[in-house]
Design an enzyme around this catalytic site. Structure first.
Site, PDB file in Angstrom:
ATOM      1  N   ASP A   1      -1.312  -7.916 -14.877  1.00 10.66           N
ATOM      2  CA  ASP A   1      -1.802  -6.600 -15.284  1.00 10.66           C
ATOM      3  C   ASP A   1      -1.895  -6.589 -16.803  1.00 10.66           C
ATOM      4  O   ASP A   1      -2.898  -6.997 -17.377  1.00 10.66           O
ATOM      5  CB  ASP A   1      -0.846  -5.538 -14.739  1.00 10.66           C
ATOM      6  CG  ASP A   1      -1.373  -4.135 -14.917  1.00 10.66           C
ATOM      7  OD1 ASP A   1      -2.440  -3.976 -15.538  1.00 10.66           O
ATOM      8  OD2 ASP A   1      -0.734  -3.184 -14.449  1.00 10.66           O
TER       9      ASP A   1
ATOM     10  N   ASP B   1       1.130 -13.400  -8.356  1.00 13.18           N
ATOM     11  CA  ASP B   1       0.249 -12.586  -7.519  1.00 13.18           C
ATOM     12  C   ASP B   1      -0.787 -11.862  -8.370  1.00 13.18           C
ATOM     13  O   ASP B   1      -1.975 -11.885  -8.083  1.00 13.18           O
ATOM     14  CB  ASP B   1       1.084 -11.572  -6.709  1.00 13.18           C
ATOM     15  CG  ASP B   1       2.151 -10.873  -7.563  1.00 13.18           C
ATOM     16  OD1 ASP B   1       2.271 -11.191  -8.765  1.00 13.18           O
ATOM     17  OD2 ASP B   1       2.855 -10.006  -7.022  1.00 13.18           O
TER      18      ASP B   1
HETATM   19  P1  5GP Z   1       2.392  -7.113 -16.431  1.00 10.17           P
HETATM   20  O1  5GP Z   1       1.298  -8.158 -16.318  1.00 10.17           O
HETATM   21  O2  5GP Z   1       1.827  -5.757 -16.771  1.00 10.17           O
HETATM   22  O3  5GP Z   1       3.496  -7.499 -17.340  1.00 10.17           O
HETATM   23  O4  5GP Z   1       3.107  -6.900 -15.020  1.00 10.17           O
HETATM   24  C1  5GP Z   1       2.701  -7.568 -13.906  1.00 10.17           C
HETATM   25  C2  5GP Z   1       3.544  -7.095 -12.730  1.00 10.17           C
HETATM   26  O5  5GP Z   1       3.325  -5.701 -12.470  1.00 10.17           O
HETATM   27  C3  5GP Z   1       3.126  -7.822 -11.477  1.00 10.17           C
HETATM   28  O6  5GP Z   1       3.878  -8.995 -11.274  1.00 10.17           O
HETATM   29  C4  5GP Z   1       3.371  -6.787 -10.406  1.00 10.17           C
HETATM   30  O7  5GP Z   1       4.703  -6.869  -9.959  1.00 10.17           O
HETATM   31  C5  5GP Z   1       3.174  -5.467 -11.106  1.00 10.17           C
HETATM   32  N1  5GP Z   1       1.822  -4.924 -10.859  1.00 10.17           N
HETATM   33  C6  5GP Z   1       0.816  -4.840 -11.742  1.00 10.17           C
HETATM   34  N2  5GP Z   1      -0.290  -4.300 -11.182  1.00 10.17           N
HETATM   35  C7  5GP Z   1       0.042  -4.032  -9.899  1.00 10.17           C
HETATM   36  C8  5GP Z   1      -0.684  -3.462  -8.789  1.00 10.17           C
HETATM   37  O8  5GP Z   1      -1.866  -3.091  -8.848  1.00 10.17           O
HETATM   38  N3  5GP Z   1      -0.012  -3.363  -7.610  1.00 10.17           N
HETATM   39  C9  5GP Z   1       1.283  -3.763  -7.463  1.00 10.17           C
HETATM   40  N4  5GP Z   1       1.819  -3.615  -6.268  1.00 10.17           N
HETATM   41  N5  5GP Z   1       2.005  -4.293  -8.488  1.00 10.17           N
HETATM   42  C10 5GP Z   1       1.387  -4.436  -9.687  1.00 10.17           C
END
Ligand code: 5GP
Length: 183
Positions: free
Chosen positions: A107, A104
């Site tokens: 980040d 989805d």
């Molecule tokens: P990263 O890329 O930082 O390791 O983590 C990604 C995860 O953080 C995504 O799969 C999601 O679950 C969560 N995440 C990151 N940004 C957002 C956001 O803006 N909204 C929501 N609901 N979840 C987010």
């Protein structure tokens, strides 16, 4: 659920259902070209990727298989640390498979970069990533993302599978959550 159903909780609408569906169709056409004649294993990361997976899988004209993983990333507060624990593993043997991870949102990219390494180590022929959303922070770690739907601002977004405390996943589009909801 429509934006109007939770209007007071949202500060800005980023993407409508129509915009998302158009983009998923564009990504599907590219995936069909890149994997022509192949059977792809779509790997969804629970739970956020459920909507993207459902729409992308139905849009694709290629034969596909689907499998799911659930991971939890340890971190301080809302920041992910890159230390990942598998909560639910795949049921499929990846040996010789062409794998496409369906996400989805990316980040920091830490979770995905770990997942990429983990799946590649299982003997897959290829492992690529398809994500609907990507935040600017993702550029800071080396994750090679083959298919990106939208680059979005660095704000906390909900909808289309993305939650805040398990709410808003069933919102049809993607919107920025109003700060008063979590402050
Ligand atoms: P990263 O890329 O930082 O390791 O983590 C990604 C995860 O953080 C995504 O799969 C999601 O679950 C969560 N995440 C990151 N940004 C957002 C956001 O803006 N909204 C929501 N609901 N979840 C987010």
């Amino acid at each position: 659920m429509q934006f109007s159903d939770v209007e007071g909780d949202l500060s800005e609408v980023l993407l409508t259902q129509e915009e998302i569906h158009e983009k998923i169709a564009v990504m599907a056409r590219q995936i069909e070209i890149d994997y022509a004649g192949e059977k792809v294993l779509l790997v969804g990361v629970l739970r956020g990727a459920v909507m993207v997976m459902a729409d992308l899988a139905r849009e694709l004209t290629l034969p596909i298989e689907m499998d799911w993983m659930a991971v939890s990333s340890y971190g301080a507060g809302t920041q992910s640390s890159g230390v990942v624990r598998i909560l639910k593993d795949l049921d499929t043997d990846l040996e010789g498979r062409k794998v496409l991870i369906v996400e989805d949102i990316i980040d920091s990219g830490l979770t995905l970069s770990w997942l990429l390494g983990n799946l590649r180590s299982r003997g897959a022929e290829s492992v690529e990533i398809c994500t609907l959303l990507r935040k600017p922070d993702a550029a800071k770690v080396e994750v090679d993302v083959r298919y990106v739907g939208f680059d979005i601002p660095n704000a906390f977004v909900v909808g289309y599978g993305l939650d805040y405390a398990e709410k808003y996943r069933n919102l049809r589009g993607v919107a920025v959550l109003a700060p008063h909801v979590y402050e």
